[in-house]
Motif scaffolding. Structure first.
Motif, PDB file in Angstrom:
ATOM      1  N   ARG A 369       0.798  -1.236   0.000  1.00 17.66           N
ATOM      2  CA  ARG A 369       0.000   0.000   0.000  1.00 17.66           C
ATOM      3  C   ARG A 369       0.826   1.278   0.000  1.00 17.66           C
ATOM      4  O   ARG A 369       0.259   2.370  -0.134  1.00 17.66           O
ATOM      5  CB  ARG A 369      -0.971   0.041   1.197  1.00 17.66           C
ATOM      6  CG  ARG A 369      -2.040  -1.034   1.160  1.00 17.66           C
ATOM      7  CD  ARG A 369      -2.875  -1.025   2.437  1.00 17.66           C
ATOM      8  NE  ARG A 369      -3.312   0.312   2.794  1.00 17.66           N
ATOM      9  CZ  ARG A 369      -3.413   0.756   4.042  1.00 17.66           C
ATOM     10  NH1 ARG A 369      -3.077  -0.023   5.051  1.00 17.66           N
ATOM     11  NH2 ARG A 369      -3.836   1.978   4.278  1.00 17.66           N
ATOM     12  N   SER A 404      -6.515   1.999   1.376  1.00 15.74           N
ATOM     13  CA  SER A 404      -6.062   2.750   0.212  1.00 15.74           C
ATOM     14  C   SER A 404      -4.544   2.902   0.224  1.00 15.74           C
ATOM     15  O   SER A 404      -3.913   2.946   1.281  1.00 15.74           O
ATOM     16  CB  SER A 404      -6.718   4.140   0.182  1.00 15.74           C
ATOM     17  OG  SER A 404      -8.129   4.016   0.138  1.00 15.74           O
ATOM     18  N   ALA A 405      -3.985   3.008  -0.958  1.00 14.73           N
ATOM     19  CA  ALA A 405      -2.552   3.252  -1.081  1.00 14.73           C
ATOM     20  C   ALA A 405      -2.248   4.715  -0.783  1.00 14.73           C
ATOM     21  O   ALA A 405      -3.102   5.593  -0.926  1.00 14.73           O
ATOM     22  CB  ALA A 405      -2.073   2.884  -2.473  1.00 14.73           C
TER      23      ALA A 405
END
Length: 538
Positions: A369, A404-405
């Motif tokens: 991530r 989320s990255a």
């Protein structure tokens, strides 16, 4: 009385030798390389290339185990520049690794002198630019480390030695490729495959003799399959690891990888095709060269030898046939198999999952991530000078997590002399190629789908070969075992350069808190200082 005096004198001399041992230093090799732009014609049309001493590809660096390399690099480009030595372990010396986490880039119209040793290594390697997208314009070359005369190799000396630098190539200028990536676009499909910087080249030899071909993938993104019309190849070495000497009609070579084969010119004297073609691509690019028998009167002819195109299982099956030659030595006289890696229990398992997320609306690449961004101060300098706010060793997790990255300067902590298991998990539909600076590692397993504890049953714990760059097939996993015996700040990265440039990398900080030259060399006296390290002194 005279005899007593002589005995006293001899004892005194021996005592001096005992107190001050004489040690022969390993040989030094000195080089001066100037990096410039120049016009090149690899595909018959002019384009701007990066030359070293006027050469594209750059000069071949032929050295011997334990040689000390003193290389003054003069940067005449209009951008900062670095070279990295792909596969050279830089024992106790990540200061010379030539990546942005360890070194300040060499400013335009300036220079830096690399000082490193090919300590306890043999084999086929490369060097290339690690800055920006310079690699797409050249600046790469072969780096061959030959065994010392006192150390035998497990095959007769070949009659000749050819270095083949093979890779995908774009006509587009490297600055324009960088702008595409910065703007949120992807690299276009390559225009061609080059062999030694040319669309066509010739390699000559005598009938009945055996030659070594040192083959490296210096491309940006594409695996290739290599084959020679009418000839088989005996695999003898993979990135410093002597292998069981199996015969192959063709070999897959993935981005950043190198290997050596022996080819005997045992066919009818004529010319034969040498072929490299892309793997795992919808459109197949093919490059041909010529193997020329010196007594040939017949030009190359006939259909090109057929190679695989997208067969993943074929490639994975071939990869499993690469085995360590347990009875052969490598750079040292002791057999490779004397290190029983399969009997060591890893201290922990690290799983690294690559991904291709959108961050702030732009395509990026990430590991667990985190999409890596370079700070203005190299991590190694920040570590040495205890500069706060540059990086944190808890900035990347040792296993994938949901979410989320995000951007980060990701550094993972490890202890010197740890023995770890690393699983590369690829949940994307494209092949991956992973590289670890400072080390080689045992490639113990490949498999399809998601790795689980049960996957360990498939491991090769007897004679897995070692290398520095390993492929991970689409929707698959690859496992390596690593003995962390080299202190430093080491880059773990995608060898596929657009992915590396857009964040698929991090650094492994291998550390022992006891400061000792037995663990790591001190900062070089000529180290370039930049960012928050400017004005500081060793």
């Amino acid at each position: 009385m005279r005899q007593a005096f002589l005995l006293y004198l001899i004892c005194g001399v021996l005592a001096c030798f005992r107190l001050s041992p004489v040690k022969a230093e390993d040989p030094y090799r000195y080089y001066t390389w100037t990096v410039t732009y120049g016009t090149i014609y690899p595909l018959g049309v002019p384009q701007q290339g990066i030359l070293i001493n006027g050469q594209f590809p750059g000069p071949r660096l032929d050295v011997v185990t334990n040689n000390n390399i003193i290389l003054n690099l003069i940067n005449k480009l209009d951008q900062p520049f670095l070279l990295t030595w792909n596969g050279i372990k830089q024992r106790k010396n990540s200061w010379q690794d030539g990546v942005l986490g360890t070194n300040c880039p060499i400013p335009a119209n300036s220079n830096y002198t690399y000082k490193f040793q090919t300590k306890d290594q043999i084999g086929t390697y490369t060097y290339f630019p690690s800055t920006l997208m310079h690699r797409a314009a050249g600046g790469f070359g072969g780096l061959n480390v030959y065994a010392r005369p006192v150390i035998s190799v497990p095959y007769p000396a070949p009659a000749g030695d050819f270095t083949l630098l093979i890779g995908d190539w774009h006509k587009t200028n490297h600055k324009n490729l960088q702008q595409l990536l910065d703007s949120g676009k992807t690299l276009p499909f390559p225009d061609a495959i080059l062999i030694n910087g040319q669309a066509h080249s010739t390699f000559s030899g005598d009938q009945g003799k055996t030659y070594m071909l040192r083959i490296s993938n210096v491309g940006l993104s594409t695996s290739f399959n290599f084959r020679i019309q009418g000839h088989t190849m005996k695999l003898v070495e993979v990135e410093g690891s002597h292998t069981l000497q199996s015969m192959y009609d063709s070999l897959d070579v993935h981005v950043g990888q190198s290997l050596s084969v022996l080819v005997t010119l045992d066919q009818t004297p004529k010319d034969y095709y040498i072929v490299a073609s892309t793997r795992f691509t919808k459109q197949v690019l093919t490059s041909t060269s010529v193997l020329h028998y010196s007594n040939s009167q017949t030009a190359v002819s006939g259909p090109l030898p057929v190679g695989p195109t997208y067969q993943i299982h074929w490639s994975m099956k071939q990869a499993r046939t690469f085995r360590w030659n347990l009875t052969s030595n490598a750079a040292r006289p002791n057999p490779q198999g004397s290190y029983h890696y399969g009997k060591i229990t890893p201290s922990r398992t690290i799983m690294l999952a690559n991904s291709a997320p959108l961050i702030d609306g732009k395509p990026r690449y990430a590991v667990n991530r985190v999409s890596y961004i370079h700070p203005d101060t190299p991590l190694k300098l920040a570590d040495y000078f205890n500069i706060p706010g540059v990086f944190s060793t808890n900035s990347i997790q040792a296993n994938p997590t949901e979410g989320s990255a995000y951007y980060g300067t990701s550094v993972m902590a490890a202890s010197l002399h740890e023995f770890i298991e690393v699983v590369f998990q690829n949940n994307e539909n494209t092949i991956q190629s992973w590289h670890l600076d400072g080390y080689d590692f045992w490639v113990v397993g490949f498999g399809r789908g998601q790795w689980t504890q049960a996957s360990k049953k498939k491991y090769n714990l007897e004679d897995a070969h070692t290398r520095h760059t390993v492929q991970v097939y689409p929707n698959s996993w690859t496992t390596i075992l690593v003995s962390l015996d080299n202190q430093g700040m080491w880059n773990v990265r995608s060898a596929m350069w657009a992915r590396q440039y857009l964040g698929q990398q991090f650094y492994l900080r291998v550390w022992n808190p006891t400061k000792s030259f037995y663990n790591e060399y001190d900062i070089p006296s000529n180290a370039l200082l930049c960012g928050k390290a400017v004005g500081r002194h060793a």
